[in-house]
Every structure is written in C-alpha cells, then in structure tokens.
Design a protein around this motif. Structure first.
Motif, PDB file in Angstrom:
ATOM      1  N   CYS A  28       8.164  35.960 -79.153  1.00  0.00           N
ATOM      2  CA  CYS A  28       7.660  37.060 -80.002  1.00  0.00           C
ATOM      3  C   CYS A  28       6.219  36.804 -80.448  1.00  0.00           C
ATOM      4  O   CYS A  28       5.731  37.449 -81.389  1.00  0.00           O
ATOM      5  CB  CYS A  28       8.554  37.230 -81.219  1.00  0.00           C
ATOM      6  SG  CYS A  28      10.156  37.908 -80.797  1.00  0.00           S
ATOM      7  N   GLY A  29       5.564  35.852 -79.818  1.00  0.00           N
ATOM      8  CA  GLY A  29       4.132  35.673 -80.094  1.00  0.00           C
ATOM      9  C   GLY A  29       3.788  34.513 -81.006  1.00  0.00           C
ATOM     10  O   GLY A  29       2.607  34.261 -81.271  1.00  0.00           O
ATOM     11  N   ALA A  30       4.789  33.777 -81.499  1.00  0.00           N
ATOM     12  CA  ALA A  30       4.479  32.627 -82.366  1.00  0.00           C
ATOM     13  C   ALA A  30       3.885  31.504 -81.529  1.00  0.00           C
ATOM     14  O   ALA A  30       4.250  31.335 -80.360  1.00  0.00           O
ATOM     15  CB  ALA A  30       5.740  32.136 -83.061  1.00  0.00           C
ATOM     16  N   GLU A  31       2.971  30.741 -82.119  1.00  0.00           N
ATOM     17  CA  GLU A  31       2.451  29.563 -81.422  1.00  0.00           C
ATOM     18  C   GLU A  31       3.270  28.380 -81.922  1.00  0.00           C
ATOM     19  O   GLU A  31       3.015  27.822 -82.986  1.00  0.00           O
ATOM     20  CB  GLU A  31       0.960  29.391 -81.740  1.00  0.00           C
ATOM     21  CG  GLU A  31       0.287  28.483 -80.745  1.00  0.00           C
ATOM     22  CD  GLU A  31      -1.228  28.442 -80.931  1.00  0.00           C
ATOM     23  OE1 GLU A  31      -1.817  29.452 -81.381  1.00  0.00           O
ATOM     24  OE2 GLU A  31      -1.806  27.386 -80.638  1.00  0.00           O
ATOM     25  N   ILE A  32       4.287  28.044 -81.176  1.00  0.00           N
ATOM     26  CA  ILE A  32       5.246  27.029 -81.625  1.00  0.00           C
ATOM     27  C   ILE A  32       5.742  26.261 -80.410  1.00  0.00           C
ATOM     28  O   ILE A  32       6.004  26.846 -79.360  1.00  0.00           O
ATOM     29  CB  ILE A  32       6.418  27.704 -82.391  1.00  0.00           C
ATOM     30  CG1 ILE A  32       7.470  26.671 -82.846  1.00  0.00           C
ATOM     31  CG2 ILE A  32       7.088  28.802 -81.607  1.00  0.00           C
ATOM     32  CD1 ILE A  32       8.488  27.248 -83.837  1.00  0.00           C
ATOM     33  N   GLU A  33       5.796  24.953 -80.520  1.00  0.00           N
ATOM     34  CA  GLU A  33       6.280  24.152 -79.392  1.00  0.00           C
ATOM     35  C   GLU A  33       7.011  22.924 -79.896  1.00  0.00           C
ATOM     36  O   GLU A  33       6.805  22.481 -81.017  1.00  0.00           O
ATOM     37  CB  GLU A  33       5.127  23.725 -78.483  1.00  0.00           C
ATOM     38  CG  GLU A  33       4.126  22.840 -79.187  1.00  0.00           C
ATOM     39  CD  GLU A  33       3.046  22.297 -78.263  1.00  0.00           C
ATOM     40  OE1 GLU A  33       3.232  22.300 -77.048  1.00  0.00           O
ATOM     41  OE2 GLU A  33       2.022  21.843 -78.802  1.00  0.00           O
ATOM     42  N   ARG A  34       7.860  22.400 -79.029  1.00  0.00           N
ATOM     43  CA  ARG A  34       8.590  21.182 -79.339  1.00  0.00           C
ATOM     44  C   ARG A  34       7.836  20.000 -78.748  1.00  0.00           C
ATOM     45  O   ARG A  34       7.444  20.029 -77.586  1.00  0.00           O
ATOM     46  CB  ARG A  34       9.985  21.274 -78.730  1.00  0.00           C
ATOM     47  CG  ARG A  34      10.836  20.022 -78.901  1.00  0.00           C
ATOM     48  CD  ARG A  34      12.194  20.244 -78.259  1.00  0.00           C
ATOM     49  NE  ARG A  34      12.924  21.256 -79.002  1.00  0.00           N
ATOM     50  CZ  ARG A  34      13.956  20.986 -79.819  1.00  0.00           C
ATOM     51  NH1 ARG A  34      14.385  19.769 -79.968  1.00  0.00           N
ATOM     52  NH2 ARG A  34      14.550  21.960 -80.455  1.00  0.00           N
ATOM     53  N   LEU A  35       7.628  18.984 -79.543  1.00  0.00           N
ATOM     54  CA  LEU A  35       7.012  17.762 -79.052  1.00  0.00           C
ATOM     55  C   LEU A  35       8.130  16.729 -78.952  1.00  0.00           C
ATOM     56  O   LEU A  35       8.800  16.447 -79.949  1.00  0.00           O
ATOM     57  CB  LEU A  35       5.923  17.271 -80.016  1.00  0.00           C
ATOM     58  CG  LEU A  35       4.847  18.293 -80.364  1.00  0.00           C
ATOM     59  CD1 LEU A  35       3.931  17.771 -81.467  1.00  0.00           C
ATOM     60  CD2 LEU A  35       4.023  18.647 -79.128  1.00  0.00           C
ATOM     61  N   THR A  36       8.358  16.218 -77.774  1.00  0.00           N
ATOM     62  CA  THR A  36       9.487  15.288 -77.627  1.00  0.00           C
ATOM     63  C   THR A  36       9.028  13.853 -77.746  1.00  0.00           C
ATOM     64  O   THR A  36       7.883  13.524 -77.454  1.00  0.00           O
ATOM     65  CB  THR A  36      10.213  15.493 -76.278  1.00  0.00           C
ATOM     66  OG1 THR A  36       9.230  15.633 -75.282  1.00  0.00           O
ATOM     67  CG2 THR A  36      11.063  16.731 -76.298  1.00  0.00           C
ATOM     68  N   THR A  79       1.090  23.035 -88.537  1.00  0.00           N
ATOM     69  CA  THR A  79       2.192  22.409 -89.288  1.00  0.00           C
ATOM     70  C   THR A  79       3.073  21.666 -88.301  1.00  0.00           C
ATOM     71  O   THR A  79       3.383  22.186 -87.226  1.00  0.00           O
ATOM     72  CB  THR A  79       3.038  23.492 -90.006  1.00  0.00           C
ATOM     73  OG1 THR A  79       2.210  24.150 -90.948  1.00  0.00           O
ATOM     74  CG2 THR A  79       4.240  22.895 -90.723  1.00  0.00           C
ATOM     75  N   THR A  80       3.476  20.451 -88.653  1.00  0.00           N
ATOM     76  CA  THR A  80       4.446  19.739 -87.821  1.00  0.00           C
ATOM     77  C   THR A  80       5.707  19.523 -88.646  1.00  0.00           C
ATOM     78  O   THR A  80       5.659  18.955 -89.735  1.00  0.00           O
ATOM     79  CB  THR A  80       3.899  18.371 -87.363  1.00  0.00           C
ATOM     80  OG1 THR A  80       2.635  18.588 -86.745  1.00  0.00           O
ATOM     81  CG2 THR A  80       4.831  17.705 -86.375  1.00  0.00           C
ATOM     82  N   VAL A  81       6.822  20.009 -88.119  1.00  0.00           N
ATOM     83  CA  VAL A  81       8.107  19.806 -88.796  1.00  0.00           C
ATOM     84  C   VAL A  81       8.810  18.643 -88.102  1.00  0.00           C
ATOM     85  O   VAL A  81       9.118  18.709 -86.909  1.00  0.00           O
ATOM     86  CB  VAL A  81       8.981  21.078 -88.746  1.00  0.00           C
ATOM     87  CG1 VAL A  81      10.298  20.852 -89.493  1.00  0.00           C
ATOM     88  CG2 VAL A  81       8.241  22.270 -89.341  1.00  0.00           C
ATOM     89  N   ASN A  82       9.014  17.579 -88.855  1.00  0.00           N
ATOM     90  CA  ASN A  82       9.665  16.393 -88.304  1.00  0.00           C
ATOM     91  C   ASN A  82      11.182  16.491 -88.473  1.00  0.00           C
ATOM     92  O   ASN A  82      11.673  17.352 -89.178  1.00  0.00           O
ATOM     93  CB  ASN A  82       9.129  15.146 -89.007  1.00  0.00           C
ATOM     94  CG  ASN A  82       7.653  14.956 -88.693  1.00  0.00           C
ATOM     95  OD1 ASN A  82       7.286  14.685 -87.557  1.00  0.00           O
ATOM     96  ND2 ASN A  82       6.807  15.149 -89.686  1.00  0.00           N
ATOM     97  N   ARG A  83      11.894  15.583 -87.830  1.00  0.00           N
ATOM     98  CA  ARG A  83      13.374  15.550 -87.898  1.00  0.00           C
ATOM     99  C   ARG A  83      13.971  16.861 -87.424  1.00  0.00           C
ATOM    100  O   ARG A  83      14.774  17.485 -88.127  1.00  0.00           O
ATOM    101  CB  ARG A  83      13.855  15.287 -89.316  1.00  0.00           C
ATOM    102  CG  ARG A  83      13.617  13.893 -89.778  1.00  0.00           C
ATOM    103  CD  ARG A  83      14.714  13.496 -90.724  1.00  0.00           C
ATOM    104  NE  ARG A  83      14.252  12.404 -91.554  1.00  0.00           N
ATOM    105  CZ  ARG A  83      14.851  12.025 -92.662  1.00  0.00           C
ATOM    106  NH1 ARG A  83      15.914  12.669 -93.087  1.00  0.00           N
ATOM    107  NH2 ARG A  83      14.402  11.025 -93.347  1.00  0.00           N
ATOM    108  N   VAL A  84      13.586  17.267 -86.225  1.00  0.00           N
ATOM    109  CA  VAL A  84      14.056  18.536 -85.679  1.00  0.00           C
ATOM    110  C   VAL A  84      15.562  18.519 -85.436  1.00  0.00           C
ATOM    111  O   VAL A  84      16.196  19.552 -85.290  1.00  0.00           O
ATOM    112  CB  VAL A  84      13.264  18.825 -84.393  1.00  0.00           C
ATOM    113  CG1 VAL A  84      13.852  19.965 -83.612  1.00  0.00           C
ATOM    114  CG2 VAL A  84      11.833  19.136 -84.761  1.00  0.00           C
TER     115      VAL A  84
END
Ligand code: UD1
Length: 447
Positions: A438-446, A416-421
């Motif tokens: 806490c183990g989530a696979e989540i990253e910020r794409l700049t 999932t990509t959440v836009n307009r961070v």
C-alpha cells in the motif's frame, strides 16, 4: 534477530487482505483434542503462535497436516519464518491455509513448562484433555509482560465441573476419573480464556453446564460454532450465558476461522495515522464496531462494503477521543496501544483507560522515544496531541505494543527501526508485505 525498518511519511493507498483471527485459530486447534476424528480448519493464518501450538498439540498426539500448495502471489513466501503451504490463491497472494488436525489417540496428557510458558493460550489444553482423558497435567503459564494474568477462573470453572485440582511443582494437576459433570459456573470477571476452557470441557461433561458472565467475544462464538459442527449441544454463545448440554463423544468437522478483528483495527488505525485510503478486504465491521465508532469520532471515514471495510483520511485533522477498554462489545484492549499511537497526532488531548490488564502500557516509554508526550496515572494515559514524531530505534515486549510502534514509524519523520520483531510474527501475518503493497516504505532486516 529480525528488525523492521520503516521510513515514515508515506500515505497508505490500496488493499490489505485481512487474515484469519489468531485468537480464534488457537482455541479451534485446541478443540481438536476433543475428538478422535479429523477437524479441518480453513483460513488459518501463518503465524509463529500457530506453529508453536501445532508443536504443543503434536506432543499430545495431534497429527497436523497442512493442505494445499504454495501460493504464487507476491506474499507467498512470508518472511516470518513460518512454514507455508497455502490453498488456492484468491486473496491477493495471502490465502489462509487449511489445517487438518486429528487426535486419534491422546498419547500424553502433560503440557510442559517450556512450551506453555512461551504461549499462554496453550494452557487452554487443560479443559479438553481433562474432558476426554479424565486427567491432565499442564504447566502454569507463569508471568507475562502485560500483567500477572492468573488462571484462577479457569481452575474454579473446571472444579465446578467436578475436577479435582492440585498444584504440584508448577503444574496444574487435574483429575476427573469418572468424567466431568455439568454445573452452573459463574465467573466473577469476564475471561476469554476461562470461557474457552470451560466451554470446551463442558461439551463432554455429563448433563448441562451454564456459564454465566461468559466472555462474548466473536472468537468465542466462532469456537462454539465449530464445537456445534462437531456434535456439541451449545446455545447462547455471544451472550453472557452459554448453555452446554454434554454429549458422549464429538466427531470431526470442517470449520472456517473468522477474520481477525484486531488486525483489521490495526490497519484501520495505520491508515488513519498516515492518511490515504485502504480497503480492508474480508474485514467484518460487526466484529469491531466499538473501535470503528471511535475512529469515526476521531474524524476517520469508515465505509462498510460487502467484501470488507474501506478506511480513509484525506486531509482532515484527527480529533482527540476519550476511550476505556472493555470486554466485547466494548473497545478491545488489543487495540489500545494502536489507538494511543494515533492519538499522539490528534488535535487536542486524549485519555485512554485500560481496564482489562494492569501494566499494559509498556509502549508508552517507546512512543516517547519517537517524540510522543503521554502521562500515566494508574490505569489512565493522557496523550498530548499534535506530537512531532521523529524516527528512532524502538523495541517492545508484547505483540500489540510492537505493532503500535510500527504505526508510529509509518507517520514519523525519518527512519524507525523496530527491534524484537518476534512479537509481531506471533500475531501479524506478513505485516511488512501488506503495508508495503500500500505504499509504505517498510522492510525486514534479518539477522
Ligand atoms: C485473551 C486474548 C488476548 C486479549 C484478552 C482480553 C487470546 C489468545 N488472547 O487473553 O489477546 O487481550 O483475551 O480480551 O484469545 N483473569 C483472571 N483470572 C483468570 C483469567 C483471567 O483474573 O483465571 C484476568 C486477567 O488477568 C485479565 C482479565 O481477566 O485481567 C481478562 O483476561 P482474559 O480474558 O482471560 O485474557 P486471555 O484469555 O488470556
């Protein structure tokens, strides 16, 4: 523009430190306008809204300095474009900052449109500027993604205190050349912002003000405590009637921002969504009892500890719930979108009624893109449970809706990509770092 990329399906396990509350920090910073002396705030979160308000207050003459050194922990450099300057690392590398604010002199009593339109809460400078300077010119905030959000209650309250108010070219022009006078102010509807505005203004009015049908939110209590430390005479905060005996001047003080109950509830719902066990460090259960009760009803395990709340869901299915949002101590509108996301995975059909803001359902269309089935009928959403969520590109137009999409992404299959961070950075301090720890696979794409 930054985006958040999530690969769903990981359970959350570990500890998440809870930051200072955005909704207390903003009015507390504004309270610095009431005194020429220094107001020191502890546990200030690194958020875009805080930075923006710092600039707005700077325009009025508030000198803001951030104390302390950069923390060494893993989250020290927050990826949200917000300047850091942390004090003592005692909180897993996410220590709240210490702000010193001093408005020795008010150099400008105008709050311009380009600033107020970017953050509604900056409208709350109206009461303090008027109380201290006898005049203020503050832009009307304008439209907002979650409804019309008028300011009539703010203006009525200040008029009751003797202000002469007119609207000129989109600005509220308020005058009280002989100062404000205490009075009885009865709000026909509970408003957090109008309560803050009138309570702050009344601290410097002549005589007694009684605010009836006042907001009872914990952030109002936190601000009243700060004002009292500054020399204000206030009682009844946290009840529907707040009494303020005006004083001639206020002095400097040191005050701690309370923990963010909305951030707490958001992460509690994230854990409920993915399963696992997470300790929300520094959270205070009493600040969000209604939301915790709903989670327990849904089958989530909530354990208050002396330094926070532990939230767990291990294997149990989620039960559906029927909830209406309400002013504090009811279920907060700021957790409505997150609960709706959670209920897409419950065993059964849920209903959520939004009673505070009209039009606060923009997340529904985006959740549908991930596979949720939600029907809207006026102020009520009916959510079908057991949805199979599948990752997609989504975007949201407000803060709480954006984070509900992050929660959905954590449980969705695939990416999932959440836009307009930008919206997330307004209210959630280092969200992706707290979740990935806490183990989530989540990253910020700049970019
Ligand atoms: C604050 C919170 C926000 C939360 C909201 C409700 C901050 C910075 N923001 O917003 O996160 O969602 O409380 O808990 O603390 N209203 C009027 N006339 C007015 C003022 C408000 O009709 O003059 C209405 C609003 O349109 C809304 C309701 O009253 O329907 C409640 O709004 P209010 O409590 O004032 O929200 P905010 O203070 O803007």
């Amino acid at each position: 523009m930054d985006r958040i990329r999530i690969v769903g399906g990981k359970r959350l396990n570990g500890t998440i430190p809870i930051s200072g509350a955005k909704n207390a920090t903003l009015p507390l910073m504004i309270a610095s306008l009431l005194t020429p002396e220094r107001l020191t705030l502890e546990n200030v979160p690194s958020l875009a809204d805080v930075v923006l308000l710092g600039r707005i207050l700077g325009n009025h003459g508030v000198d803001l300095t951030v104390q302390g050194k950069r923390a060494n922990g893993p989250g020290a450099n927050g990826g949200n474009g917000v300047a850091n300057g942390h004090a003592g690392a005692n909180n897993h590398g996410f220590p709240g900052r210490i702000f010193h604010l001093q408005a020795e002199e008010i150099v400008d009593t105008t709050a311009p449109y380009d600033m107020v339109s970017r953050m509604r809460a900056s409208f709350w400078v109206l009461g303090p500027l008027l109380a201290r300077m006898g005049e203020a010119r503050v832009s009307l905030p304008g439209g907002c993604a979650i409804g019309t959000r008028p300011v009539d209650l703010h203006l009525m309250g200040l008029e009751k205190l003797g202000a002469e108010i007119s609207i000129d070219e989109g600005y509220v022009v308020a005058r009280a050349p002989k100062g404000l006078s205490g009075n009885r102010v009865v709000f026909e509807k509970v408003s957090v912002g109008a309560t803050h505005n009138v309570m702050m203004a009344a601290t410097l009015a002549k005589g007694e003000t009684v605010i009836e049908n006042a907001a009872r939110e914990p952030e109002i209590v936190n601000v009243a405590e700060c004002l009292r430390a500054m020399g204000a005479v206030i009682s009844g905060e946290g009840t529907a009637a707040i009494r303020i005996q005006g004083v001639d001047t206020l002095r400097g003080a040191r005050h701690r921002v309370l923990p963010d109950r909305i951030e707490t509830g958001t992460y509690a719902m994230a854990v409920a969504m993915t399963g696992g066990e997470v300790h929300l460090e520094g959270a205070e259960p009493a600040l969000l009892q209604a939301a915790l009760d709903v989670l327990v009803e849904a089958g989530v395990s909530i354990t208050p500890k002396n330094d926070g709340i532990t939230v767990a869901r291990n294997g149990h299915a989620l039960r559906s719930v029927n909830v209406s949002t309400a002013p504090f101590p009811g279920f907060p509108t700021d957790l409505q979108a997150q609960l709706m996301t959670l209920m897409t995975r419950a065993d059964g059909t849920s209903t959520i009624r939004e009673t505070i803001f009209e039009n606060r359902f923009m997340h529904v269309q985006e959740l549908a893109r991930l596979g949720a089935e939600i029907k809207l009928d006026g102020d009520t959403a009916t959510i079908s449970g057991n949805a199979h969520l599948k990752g997609a590109q989504v975007m949201a137009t407000d803060l709480r809706a954006s984070v509900s999409l992050v929660i959905a992404g954590l449980a969705a299959e695939g990416e999932t990509t959440v836009n307009r961070v930008y919206h997330l950075d307004r209210g959630f301090e280092r969200l992706e770092q707290k979740l990935s720890a806490c183990g989530a696979e989540i990253e910020r794409l700049t970019g």
